[in-house]
Motif scaffolding. Structure first.
Motif, PDB file in Angstrom:
ATOM      1  N   TRP A 126       7.394  75.900   3.717  1.00 51.90           N
ATOM      2  CA  TRP A 126       8.677  75.478   3.153  1.00 51.90           C
ATOM      3  C   TRP A 126       9.598  76.695   2.984  1.00 51.90           C
ATOM      4  CZ3 TRP A 126      11.160  76.144  -1.744  1.00 51.90           C
ATOM      5  CH2 TRP A 126      12.251  75.296  -1.947  1.00 51.90           C
ATOM      6  N   ALA A 155      14.730  71.089  10.071  1.00 51.19           N
ATOM      7  CA  ALA A 155      13.708  70.041  10.189  1.00 51.19           C
ATOM      8  C   ALA A 155      12.418  70.468   9.485  1.00 51.19           C
ATOM      9  CB  ALA A 155      13.435  69.746  11.658  1.00 51.19           C
ATOM     10  N   MET A 156      12.086  71.728   9.629  1.00 50.31           N
ATOM     11  CA  MET A 156      10.888  72.274   8.994  1.00 50.31           C
ATOM     12  C   MET A 156      10.975  72.161   7.472  1.00 50.31           C
ATOM     13  SD  MET A 156       9.397  76.054   9.806  1.00 50.31           S
ATOM     14  CE  MET A 156       8.041  76.788   8.884  1.00 50.31           C
ATOM     15  N   ILE A 159      10.756  68.410   6.428  1.00 47.48           N
ATOM     16  CA  ILE A 159       9.395  67.875   6.543  1.00 47.48           C
ATOM     17  C   ILE A 159       8.532  68.314   5.370  1.00 47.48           C
ATOM     18  CG2 ILE A 159       7.246  68.025   7.880  1.00 47.48           C
ATOM     19  CD1 ILE A 159       9.029  68.107  10.404  1.00 47.48           C
ATOM     20  N   PHE A 160       8.582  69.610   5.065  1.00 47.11           N
ATOM     21  CA  PHE A 160       7.734  70.101   3.978  1.00 47.11           C
ATOM     22  C   PHE A 160       8.285  69.738   2.607  1.00 47.11           C
ATOM     23  CE2 PHE A 160       6.186  72.747   7.478  1.00 47.11           C
ATOM     24  CZ  PHE A 160       4.829  72.557   7.323  1.00 47.11           C
ATOM     25  N   PHE A 162       9.602  66.773   2.106  1.00 44.16           N
ATOM     26  CA  PHE A 162       9.077  65.415   2.000  1.00 44.16           C
ATOM     27  C   PHE A 162       7.607  65.443   1.587  1.00 44.16           C
ATOM     28  CE2 PHE A 162       6.836  61.837   4.043  1.00 44.16           C
ATOM     29  CZ  PHE A 162       7.442  60.782   3.372  1.00 44.16           C
ATOM     30  N   CYS A 163       6.854  66.360   2.197  1.00 44.31           N
ATOM     31  CA  CYS A 163       5.438  66.499   1.832  1.00 44.31           C
ATOM     32  C   CYS A 163       5.290  66.884   0.365  1.00 44.31           C
ATOM     33  CB  CYS A 163       4.770  67.557   2.707  1.00 44.31           C
ATOM     34  SG  CYS A 163       4.598  67.097   4.441  1.00 44.31           S
TER      35      CYS A 163
END
Length: 309
Positions: A126, A155-156, A159-160, A162-163
Motif C-alpha cells: 500500500w 490501481a495498486m 486494491i490494497f 480495498f484489502c
C-alpha cells in the motif's frame, strides 16, 4: 536429492551463468565501475545498514503487539541473520530461521508469525503504491509512460486499500498461497484495530521504501559519474522490490537483477545501467550481511541455548 532441490540448483546455475554471460558479452558495462570509490561504497553500505535496522524496528513493533519484548541485539540482529539465511538457503530459509527463533525463544507461534508477515506485506505494498505515485510525479517529463505508471500505482493503492477495509472473508482451499492469504487477512484485522501500532508500522515501512530508493539513487549516481535526479531510481527501486514475490534462488540471485534491468530499460535509464546498479547494490549489501549475520547468529544461538537451560 529431491526434485525441489534439483530445480533450485538448476535455477541458481542458470542465474549465475546468465549474469556472467551478460558481463562477458557486454564488457563495456565495466566502464561504469570507474567512478566507484570508497566514499560511495561507504554511503551505500550505511544506507543498507539503516534499511535492515528499520526492518528490525518493524519486527519489534509487531512483536510488541503480541506481548513479546525484543532486546536490541534481537530486533537489530535478526534481519541480518534472515538475509544471510536467504542467501544460504532458497525459498526464504532465513525467514524460517527468524520464525523458529521467535517461537523457541519467545513462544511466538508460527501461525501468528505468518499472519503478521502477511499483514506487513499488505502495508508495504500500500505504501509502495503511494510512493510510486510520488516517484512518478517527481519524474515530471523525464520518462515515457508516466501516465501508465500513475494508473498502475493508483490501481495498486486502490486494491490494497480495498484489502485493508474489506470484512474478514476466508478464502476456501488448502493451497499454501491461499493459507498465507487467509493468515495475512487475520493478521491485518488484528493490527488495524490498533491505530498506534498501525502508525508505527507505516512509519517503519515508509522508511524502508525510502531507503531502498536512496540506495538505487546512490548506485545510479556512482555509476553515471554525474548527478542523477531522485525520481527514476526511486521508481525503479519499487519495481525491484517486487522480486520478494519470487523466491527461488538464494538471495533472489538473478531475479532481482532481471527486474531492475527491465525496469531501467522501460523507464529510459538503460538496461545496462540498471543491471550494473543492481549488482552494485547486491555487492554492497553482502558486506554487512556476511559480517554481521554470523556475529548475530552466534549471539542469538547463545541466547536461545541459554533460555532452554
Amino acid at each position: 536429492m529431491g526434485k525441489r532441490h534439483i530445480w533450485i540448483i538448476c535455477a541458481t546455475v542458470v542465474s549465475v551463468v546468465a549474469i556472467a554471460a551478460s558481463l562477458v558479452s557486454q564488457r563495456h558495462l565495466f566502464g561504469y565501475l570507474e567512478h566507484i570509490n570508497l566514499i560511495t561504497t561507504a554511503e551505500l553500505i550505511a544506507v543498507l545498514l539503516l534499511f535492515h535496522a528499520f526492518n528490525g524496528l518493524l519486527l519489534r513493533v509487531v512483536a510488541s503487539k503480541f506481548g513479546v519484548v525484543l532486546r536490541a541485539k534481537e530486533w537489530f540482529g535478526l534481519p541480518f541473520v534472515t538475509a544471510m539465511g536467504n542467501y544460504i538457503t532458497p525459498f526464504a530459509g532465513g525467514m524460517f530461521a527468524r520464525a523458529s527463533y521467535l517461537k523457541y525463544r519467545h513462544s511466538f507461534p508460527y501461525a501468528k508469525f505468518v499472519s503478521v508477515l502477511g499483514a506487513s506485506y499488505l502495508i508495504y505494498w500500500w505504501i509502495s503504491g503511494i510512493a510510486g505515485i510520488a516517484g512518478v510525479v517527481l519524474l515530471a517529463e523525464e520518462a515515457a509512460y508516466s501516465k501508465e505508471l500513475i494508473l498502475f500505482f493508483v490501481a495498486m493503492v486502490l486494491i490494497f486499500s480495498f484489502c485493508g477495509v474489506m470484512p474478514a472473508v476466508r478464502v476456501p482451499g488448502e493451497h499454501p498461497a491461499i493459507a498465507f492469504l487467509n493468515s495475512a487477512v487475520e493478521g491485518w484485522l488484528l493490527i488495524r484495530k490498533d491505530p498506534a501500532i498501525l502508525t508505527r508500522l507505516a512509519l517503519c515501512t515508509s522508511a524502508t521504501v525510502l531507503l531502498n530508493g536512496i540506495a538505487f539513487w546512490l548506485a545510479f549516481n556512482a555509476l553515471s559519474g554525474g548527478p542523477v535526479s531522485f525520481g527514476l531510481p526511486f521508481v525503479i527501486s519499487i519495481f525491484f522490490s517486487f522480486s520478494i514475490f519470487i523466491r527461488v534462488t538464494p538471495g533472489n540471485l538473478g531475479i532481482s537483477e532481471a527486474i531492475a534491468t527491465l525496469a531501467s530499460e522501460f523507464l529510459g535509464m538503460g538496461a545496462g545501467m540498471g543491471f550494473m546498479a543492481s549488482l552494485l547494490i547486491r555487492a554492497a549489501s553482502l558486506i554487512p550481511i556476511f559480517v554481521l549475520g554470523p556475529v548475530f547468529s552466534l549471539l542469538l544461538t547463545r541466547e536461545l541455548t541459554g533460555s532452554r537451560r
